[in-house]
Design a protein around this motif. Structure first.
Motif, PDB file in Angstrom:
ATOM      1  N   TRP A  56      17.674  73.238  44.390  1.00 60.41           N
ATOM      2  CA  TRP A  56      18.094  72.019  44.584  1.00 60.41           C
ATOM      3  C   TRP A  56      16.962  70.864  44.937  1.00 60.41           C
ATOM      4  O   TRP A  56      16.776  70.011  44.479  1.00 60.41           O
ATOM      5  CB  TRP A  56      19.205  71.669  45.518  1.00 60.41           C
ATOM      6  N   THR A 108      21.790  62.446  44.858  1.00 60.12           N
ATOM      7  CA  THR A 108      21.512  63.401  46.220  1.00 60.12           C
ATOM      8  C   THR A 108      21.655  62.516  47.531  1.00 60.12           C
ATOM      9  O   THR A 108      22.434  62.639  48.375  1.00 60.12           O
ATOM     10  CB  THR A 108      20.349  64.248  46.390  1.00 60.12           C
ATOM     11  N   LEU A 110      19.844  72.000  50.602  1.00 66.32           N
ATOM     12  CA  LEU A 110      18.766  71.258  50.269  1.00 66.32           C
ATOM     13  C   LEU A 110      17.386  71.664  50.084  1.00 66.32           C
ATOM     14  O   LEU A 110      16.631  71.737  49.381  1.00 66.32           O
ATOM     15  CB  LEU A 110      18.972  69.749  50.779  1.00 66.32           C
TER      16      LEU A 110
END
Length: 322
Positions: A144, A158, A139
């Motif tokens: 991302w 997410t 992450l």
């Protein structure tokens, strides 16, 4: 400080998901009560307050408002969704509540789902552990992260994924709900120690590494608060230090479960030994009488049979290496 209490926003995904889960849990608990099974209030409090309430606040409170502006707030939100919220949901024992609300056919269907090969694969210790370790790294150190910051749909998905991964992890570790397979809590303790070290390494990488999502935060043009480097440094400290602090309740619960398992195993061994002793007790006087008639000087097979009582039991003799 005033902005902390005045900063709120509407987050549709968080409100809808938490409301649906809360209503479902409450309905299952009420139905279980009608079927004669009372669900303790502590489970409801864990599921509702530690789980759903914190999940809701992470999206609509100041944490949700500034999660796209300050990296340290995003780090805090990530830890809440990955550690605190799933731990609360798992502590509420939702599968137990659901099972008690179902009839015999529904319980059998739920049991078949939990015993399926897919459920066993998902809850195998290595799978949720790798997910918990990999997700924070992916992450914060991959594209991302910037996608999440720029696109609301990716952000909503997410955050739900974080909760799901965390729930599977704590559900399979705590083992207070029906699980596909029960593993030793000692193994979970070892894995937890390793995971805490991995979180520390990620904090160090963010602390000393290059700035993350530099283009995005530059476009935001924030003129207040810490600069970009200090913001990332605070985020690194949150992931490193606060991550371990938030894991303490889970660690304490894990140690309590491990102690309970050890007491249960000790009780099972004691029961086996008591049963073997009771079975061997009637034969012991006869062996002693035969030995006294033959006399110590004659020896023979009767004398050989006068050993320890548990040597006559094949399982116990193998266990103690005799």
């Amino acid at each position: 400080m005033q902005s902390v209490f005045e900063s709120w926003r509407w987050d549709t995904s968080t409100v809808v998901v938490t409301a649906a889960l809360g209503a479902g849990y409450w309905a299952a608990r009420a139905r279980a009560a009608r079927r004669g099974t009372a669900i303790p209030g502590g489970r409801l409090a864990a599921f509702g307050l530690m789980g759903l309430a914190i999940w809701l606040l992470s999206g609509i409170s100041v944490v949700g408002v500034y999660s796209d502006t300050l990296m340290w707030v995003r780090a805090l939100q990530t830890l809440l969704l990955l550690y605190v919220v799933p731990f609360g949901l798992a502590s509420g024992r939702p599968f137990t509540v659901l099972r008690e609300a179902l009839g015999p056919e529904g319980q059998a269907r739920l049991d078949r789902i939990l015993e399926s090969s897919i459920a066993r694969a998902v809850t195998f210790p290595l799978a949720p552990s790798l997910a918990m370790l990999a997700v924070p790294w992916l992450l914060f150190l991959s594209p991302w992260y910037e996608i999440v910051l720029r696109h609301g749909a990716a952000d909503a998905v997410t955050r739900i994924v974080l909760v799901v991964i965390g729930f599977v992890y704590f559900y399979s570790r705590l083992q207070t709900d029906p699980v596909p397979h029960r593993y030793s809590q000692g193994l979970s303790l070892l894995i937890t120690i390793f995971e805490s070290l991995a979180d520390g390494v990620l904090g160090i990488v963010l602390w000393w590494g290059p700035l993350v999502a530099l283009d995005y935060y530059t476009e935001v043009g924030r003129t207040w608060g810490p600069d970009l480097r200090m913001d990332q440094t605070i985020a690194a400290g949150i992931i490193w230090v606060l991550g371990d602090v938030l894991g303490l309740p889970y660690l304490l619960a894990l140690m309590r479960s491990w102690a309970s398992d050890e007491r249960r195993k000790a009780a099972e061994v004691d029961a086996e030994l008591d049963a073997a002793e009771a079975a061997a007790a009637p034969a012991a006087p006869a062996r002693r009488q035969k030995f006294s008639r033959s006399g110590p000087e004659t020896g023979g097979a009767d004398a050989v049979q006068s050993g320890l009582w548990w040597e006559s039991d094949p399982q116990l003799r193998q266990r103690f290496g005799r």
